[in-house]
Design an enzyme around this catalytic site. Structure first.
Site, PDB file in Angstrom:
ATOM      1  N   GLU A  95      -0.499  -9.564  -0.406  1.00 58.57           N
ATOM      2  CA  GLU A  95      -1.908  -9.834  -0.061  1.00 58.57           C
ATOM      3  C   GLU A  95      -2.765  -9.876  -1.333  1.00 58.57           C
ATOM      4  OE1 GLU A  95      -2.631  -8.068   4.319  1.00 58.57           O
ATOM      5  OE2 GLU A  95      -1.871  -6.605   2.856  1.00 58.57           O
ATOM      6  N   ALA A 132       0.860  -1.187   0.000  1.00 54.17           N
ATOM      7  CA  ALA A 132       0.000   0.000   0.000  1.00 54.17           C
ATOM      8  C   ALA A 132       0.894   1.234   0.000  1.00 54.17           C
ATOM      9  CB  ALA A 132      -0.870  -0.001   1.242  1.00 54.17           C
ATOM     10  N   GLU A 151       4.857  -5.247   7.105  1.00 53.46           N
ATOM     11  CA  GLU A 151       4.113  -4.151   7.753  1.00 53.46           C
ATOM     12  C   GLU A 151       4.587  -3.885   9.185  1.00 53.46           C
ATOM     13  OE1 GLU A 151       1.307  -5.627   4.534  1.00 53.46           O
ATOM     14  OE2 GLU A 151       2.879  -6.427   5.808  1.00 53.46           O
ATOM     15  N   GLY A 193       0.647  -5.199   0.979  1.00 49.16           N
ATOM     16  CA  GLY A 193      -0.580  -5.303   0.175  1.00 49.16           C
ATOM     17  C   GLY A 193      -0.308  -5.943  -1.172  1.00 49.16           C
TER      18      GLY A 193
HETATM   19  N1  T1G Z   1       4.621   3.389  -0.449  1.00 46.17           N
HETATM   20  C1  T1G Z   1       5.066   4.593  -0.898  1.00 46.17           C
HETATM   21  N2  T1G Z   1       6.310   4.809  -1.431  1.00 46.17           N
HETATM   22  C2  T1G Z   1       7.107   3.732  -1.503  1.00 46.17           C
HETATM   23  C3  T1G Z   1       6.720   2.443  -1.040  1.00 46.17           C
HETATM   24  C4  T1G Z   1       5.400   2.291  -0.510  1.00 46.17           C
HETATM   25  N3  T1G Z   1       4.934   1.109  -0.084  1.00 46.17           N
HETATM   26  N4  T1G Z   1       7.763   1.599  -1.233  1.00 46.17           N
HETATM   27  C5  T1G Z   1       8.745   2.330  -1.793  1.00 46.17           C
HETATM   28  N5  T1G Z   1       8.366   3.597  -1.949  1.00 46.17           N
HETATM   29  C6  T1G Z   1       9.152   4.684  -2.557  1.00 46.17           C
HETATM   30  C7  T1G Z   1      10.356   5.100  -1.713  1.00 46.17           C
HETATM   31  O1  T1G Z   1      10.011   6.044  -0.753  1.00 46.17           O
HETATM   32  C8  T1G Z   1      11.288   5.658  -2.767  1.00 46.17           C
HETATM   33  O2  T1G Z   1      10.843   6.951  -3.063  1.00 46.17           O
HETATM   34  C9  T1G Z   1      11.017   4.772  -3.975  1.00 46.17           C
HETATM   35  O3  T1G Z   1       9.724   4.187  -3.743  1.00 46.17           O
HETATM   36  C10 T1G Z   1      12.008   3.671  -4.121  1.00 46.17           C
HETATM   37  O4  T1G Z   1      12.098   2.959  -2.908  1.00 46.17           O
HETATM   38  C11 T1G Z   1      -2.552  -3.128   3.299  1.00 46.17           C
HETATM   39  C12 T1G Z   1      -0.838  -1.830   5.109  1.00 46.17           C
HETATM   40  C13 T1G Z   1      10.211  -2.169  -2.270  1.00 46.17           C
HETATM   41  C14 T1G Z   1      12.147  -3.139  -1.081  1.00 46.17           C
HETATM   42  O5  T1G Z   1       6.715  -1.927   3.644  1.00 46.17           O
HETATM   43  O6  T1G Z   1      10.753  -1.939   1.401  1.00 46.17           O
HETATM   44  O7  T1G Z   1       1.016  -2.772   2.297  1.00 46.17           O
HETATM   45  O8  T1G Z   1      12.773   8.231  -2.266  1.00 46.17           O
HETATM   46  O9  T1G Z   1      14.473   3.586  -2.383  1.00 46.17           O
HETATM   47  O10 T1G Z   1      15.836   0.238  -2.185  1.00 46.17           O
HETATM   48  O11 T1G Z   1      -1.337  -4.700   4.434  1.00 46.17           O
HETATM   49  O12 T1G Z   1      11.071   0.365  -1.094  1.00 46.17           O
HETATM   50  O13 T1G Z   1      12.577   7.630  -4.654  1.00 46.17           O
HETATM   51  O14 T1G Z   1      10.992   9.299  -3.622  1.00 46.17           O
HETATM   52  O15 T1G Z   1      13.247   1.888  -1.002  1.00 46.17           O
HETATM   53  O16 T1G Z   1      14.888  -0.654  -4.359  1.00 46.17           O
HETATM   54  C15 T1G Z   1       4.151  -2.575   2.974  1.00 46.17           C
HETATM   55  C16 T1G Z   1       8.225  -0.747   1.461  1.00 46.17           C
HETATM   56  C17 T1G Z   1       3.396  -1.297   2.940  1.00 46.17           C
HETATM   57  C18 T1G Z   1       7.606  -2.087   1.455  1.00 46.17           C
HETATM   58  C19 T1G Z   1      12.445  -1.317  -2.793  1.00 46.17           C
HETATM   59  N6  T1G Z   1       5.285  -2.492   2.062  1.00 46.17           N
HETATM   60  N7  T1G Z   1       9.223  -0.579   0.435  1.00 46.17           N
HETATM   61  O17 T1G Z   1      13.629  -0.916  -2.202  1.00 46.17           O
HETATM   62  O18 T1G Z   1      13.923   1.356  -3.362  1.00 46.17           O
HETATM   63  S1  T1G Z   1       2.075  -1.329   4.101  1.00 46.17           S
HETATM   64  C20 T1G Z   1       6.496  -2.159   2.480  1.00 46.17           C
HETATM   65  C21 T1G Z   1      10.431  -1.185   0.510  1.00 46.17           C
HETATM   66  C22 T1G Z   1       0.897  -2.348   3.379  1.00 46.17           C
HETATM   67  C23 T1G Z   1      -1.181  -3.642   3.578  1.00 46.17           C
HETATM   68  C24 T1G Z   1      -0.263  -2.729   4.243  1.00 46.17           C
HETATM   69  C25 T1G Z   1      11.413  -0.839  -0.556  1.00 46.17           C
HETATM   70  C26 T1G Z   1      11.511  -1.887  -1.675  1.00 46.17           C
HETATM   71  P1  T1G Z   1      11.848   8.077  -3.417  1.00 46.17           P
HETATM   72  P2  T1G Z   1      13.508   2.472  -2.313  1.00 46.17           P
HETATM   73  P3  T1G Z   1      14.681  -0.015  -3.061  1.00 46.17           P
END
Ligand code: T1G
Length: 709
Positions: free
Chosen positions: A111, A70, A131, A108
């Site tokens: 999921e 998400a 998460e 998500g």
């Molecule tokens: N939401 C918004 N922005 C995101 C994002 C996300 N989920 N993931 C990455 N970005 C942006 C990040 O800020 C950066 O932006 C760019 O993408 C590249 O990321 C309903 C509630 C996927 C392993 O926790 O772990 O789903 O700085 O530099 O090193 O149950 O990003 O370029 O402007 O990190 O290659 C759960 C979070 C969400 C994964 C890639 N998901 N992301 O790593 O690139 S909660 C996460 C990561 C959810 C549901 C729930 C990593 C990555 P900018 P990056 P990377």
């Protein structure tokens, strides 16, 4: 910004080809699930269901990933209620939907895949429900579907750790139905989809209960997990809510379990823990950006590297390279030191193999990446060098003289000094523009902070190359301007000083440590000193006293060292230790020494409240951090937080030093410091920036460095 879908570039596309309906998520950079993505998926499934030509559907991510979850930026803000959830639309489809995964399927994203009927992936794909790492829980059915697919135990482990699981293991666990060759994802997905298009009924994960029986055989697994995380998850709610949700998957019917998940998710979304961890997530991404670096800057590539000095620090740095699959040469002119250094590295890996966190095969692979060298000629063709020899200027200068003579033109010369003047070091070479500081933190193969210090002549290309090198060896690179102690250590020095001075004023080591452990640190500062050895800082104090007659020093700490109480290595320091045991034991002898020296020096002693102990330590660093920003030696306050989280073990669920200080407020922090300034004098002179924020009600974590233009 994720979610900026446009008419000509919708966040989700639906294409029909050869009887297969493709649902393509296209929301760069990581296909985060925004409201447009949600609506787009639901609409696509409905189109596929209604189109008689469509026999099955395949969901794909455009760009480098499937779906990374998400949109985290949307949390804590009001969100439109979708007319239908993507999970229900996918799950409820009468035609099979296949999730074809490349890159990441996280949160998500996984999921969504779990709500599909089949999951296939390329070998390099990673899946996970991370998460908990941002203080929440999987709120899209993951806590109910994953246990049904892989069993509650494995699901709980994945959800509570938040780890990313590689495709091969995901297949073995039962999350992935097939690992594809991965040559042409779309083509391979069509072949798979055609193979299952006519299979009925479509397999819904929600209907699978056979794996849940595992918990009936071992009902104690949930409490066992709660016990096993007690120390690490102190003061946190999210890990426990994750366990409660998986437990609900076993004890409640699917839809009730989903309701439990939703209720517990809502409890966490706006918690202090979740806000702090979200802040840390984005701060660790922002820290990579150095304003003013031209986008088209030619950054020299670093493919080969060498580390100079096979001591503890040099060995740890070499391990960081090897741990990231980066070949590295480890040079030490003294063969005995080199052998000892390699033995220490081998032993560190052997400990991990023994603990089961590393396979013997992986250990051998990493050892093979570390090539010992005794002569500078042997490293001359490396693209970059990190020097980590004794922290003495003459020794550093001698090494850089030899490097300048031996290294190929264009090679970058970095120093790991944590306290010496990097310009003085770089200026012994004819290429100071190719020099910079790259400070790592003890133990270097564990701590992630990689402080990149810009020297007076460091070129923008060298700076950018050093920042990238840190990321390439699995660290978090953070910019620092050149000043005494750079940024991280400079903010830490007042903390260490207050730690020593409070003892003179009557606080006891065990009280200070109790306060910091309750605050969330794994160990208190005095126990940490005993672990690293009290003689380390003693030498630094003696050198400082020699350089500056007004240097105050810490007579009580010095007395311990002079009495041979060096810490764990001598069985006595601030605490005493039983043979072979690292557990700190309160020692009345230490109390007696403190009283003795205090009497000799005429230190007035009193009692301390826990709150005063905490604030004396951390406010001193907050104040120094503000001074560093005033001087433009750091770009953002959040960078300093990233350094503390990844270099000093600051409790992550508190967001960082400045984020935590905002929970008290700049005004109260300033007022307290102003009082201590009156009482203790110059060392507590309040920062002007802090005063401004106190007056304006500004946030410390949003403060920016006053960079020289
Ligand atoms: N939401 C918004 N922005 C995101 C994002 C996300 N989920 N993931 C990455 N970005 C942006 C990040 O800020 C950066 O932006 C760019 O993408 C590249 O990321 C309903 C509630 C996927 C392993 O926790 O772990 O789903 O700085 O530099 O090193 O149950 O990003 O370029 O402007 O990190 O290659 C759960 C979070 C969400 C994964 C890639 N998901 N992301 O790593 O690139 S909660 C996460 C990561 C959810 C549901 C729930 C990593 C990555 P900018 P990056 P990377």
């Amino acid at each position: 910004m994720p979610g900026d879908a446009t008419a000509d570039r919708p966040a989700v596309r639906f294409e029909v080809e050869d009887g297969i309906g493709f649902i393509i998520i296209d929301n760069p950079p990581v296909n985060a699930i925004s409201p447009d993505v949600r609506e787009g998926i639901v609409t696509a499934v409905e189109k596929g269901e209604a189109d008689p030509k469509v026999k099955a559907m395949v969901m794909l991510g455009a760009g480098r990933s499937f779906i990374a979850g998400a949109d985290i930026r949307a949390f804590g803000k009001p969100r439109p209620t979708p007319r239908r959830t993507t999970y229900d639309a996918l799950d409820g489809s009468t035609k099979p939907v296949v999730a074809a995964i490349h890159g990441y399927a996280l949160g998500g994203g996984l999921e969504t895949a779990l709500a599909c009927h089949y999951r296939i992936a390329v070998p390099t794909a990673k899946v996970g429900l991370p998460e908990v790492l941002i203080g929440i829980l999987p709120g899209g059915g993951g806590t109910q579907r994953l246990p049904r697919l892989i069993g509650p135990k494995a699901a709980m482990e994945m959800i509570v750790s938040g780890r990313h699981v590689p495709a091969g293991e995901a297949k073995a666990l039962g999350i992935i139905d097939m690992v594809l060759p991965g040559k042409d994802l779309r083509k391979e997905a069509v072949a798979f989809a055609k193979g299952i298009a006519d299979k009925r009924p479509v397999p819904r994960v929600r209907d699978r209960v056979e794996k849940l029986a595992e918990a009936k055989a071992d009902p104690g697994m949930f409490d066992a997990m709660r016990k096993s995380i007690a120390r690490k998850a102190r003061n946190q709610k999210a890990p426990y809510h994750c366990i409660a949700c998986v437990e609900a998957a076993v004890t409640q019917p699917f839809d009730e379990g989903i309701a439990t998940e939703r209720r517990l998710f809502n409890e966490l979304e706006n918690s202090d823990e979740a806000k702090a961890l979200r802040y840390a997530f984005f701060a660790e991404r922002e820290v990579a950006k150095i304003p003013g670096v031209p986008k088209d800057l030619q950054v020299p590539e670093i493919k080969t590297a060498a580390v100079i000095g096979a001591g503890t620090m040099g060995g740890g740095i070499a391990m960081s390279f090897a741990d990231s699959g980066f070949p590295v040469k480890l040079l030490d002119a003294n063969r005995e030191v080199l052998e000892k250094g390699l033995a220490r590295i081998r032993n560190n890996y052997a400990v991990s193999v023994k603990r089961g966190s590393l396979s013997q095969e992986e250990m051998d692979k990493r050892m093979a990446l570390i090539e010992p060298a005794e002569a500078y000629e042997a490293i001359a063709d490396c693209d970059a060098v990190i020097e980590a020899v004794f922290e003495q200027m003459p020794v550093k200068k001698a090494v850089f003289g030899k490097l300048d003579a031996a290294m190929k033109p264009g090679a970058l010369l970095f120093t790991n000094t944590s306290a010496l003047e990097i310009d003085e070091i770089a200026n012994v070479t004819k290429r100071p523009e190719a020099g910079a500081g790259t400070a790592l933190f003890v133990p270097a193969h564990v701590m992630k902070t990689f402080e990149v210090v810009e020297g007076a002549k460091t070129s923008p290309a060298t700076l950018a190359a050093a920042m990238k090198l840190g990321r390439d060896i699995g660290k978090i690179s953070a910019y620092a301007g050149n000043c005494d102690g750079f940024v991280a250590n400079r903010t830490r020095i007042p903390f260490n000083l207050e730690q020593g001075l409070m003892i003179e004023e009557g606080a006891l080591p065990e009280q200070v440590d109790k306060v910091m452990v309750e605050f969330g640190y794994p160990l208190g500062p005095f126990a940490v000193n005993d672990m690293s050895g009290l003689d380390i800082s003693y030498d630094t104090r003696k050198r400082r006293a020699a350089e500056n007659p007004n240097y105050r020093g810490l007579p009580i700490t010095d007395r311990l060292v002079e009495m041979g109480r060096l810490g764990q290595k001598t069985g006595k320091g601030w605490y005493r230790y039983e043979k072979g045991d690292r557990t700190p034991i309160v020692d009345p002898e230490t109390h007696a020494i403190i009283k003795q020296v205090a009497a000799e020096k005429g230190f007035a002693q009193r009692t301390f409240t826990d709150e005063e102990v905490l604030r004396r330590l951390l406010f001193s660093s907050v104040n120094e951090a503000c001074k560093i920003l005033e001087e433009g030696k750091a770009i953002r306050a959040s960078d300093i937080d990233v350094m503390w989280l990844n270099g000093f073990g600051f409790p992550r669920y508190r967001g960082g030093l400045m984020f935590w200080a905002d929970t008290i407020g700049a005004r109260e922090v300033y007022n307290q410091i102003a009082i201590w300034h009156q009482r203790y004098g110059a060392r507590w002179r309040p920062s002007r920036l802090l005063q401004e924020l106190a007056e304006t009600g500004g946030l410390l974590r949003e403060a920016k460095g006053r960079m020289a233009k």
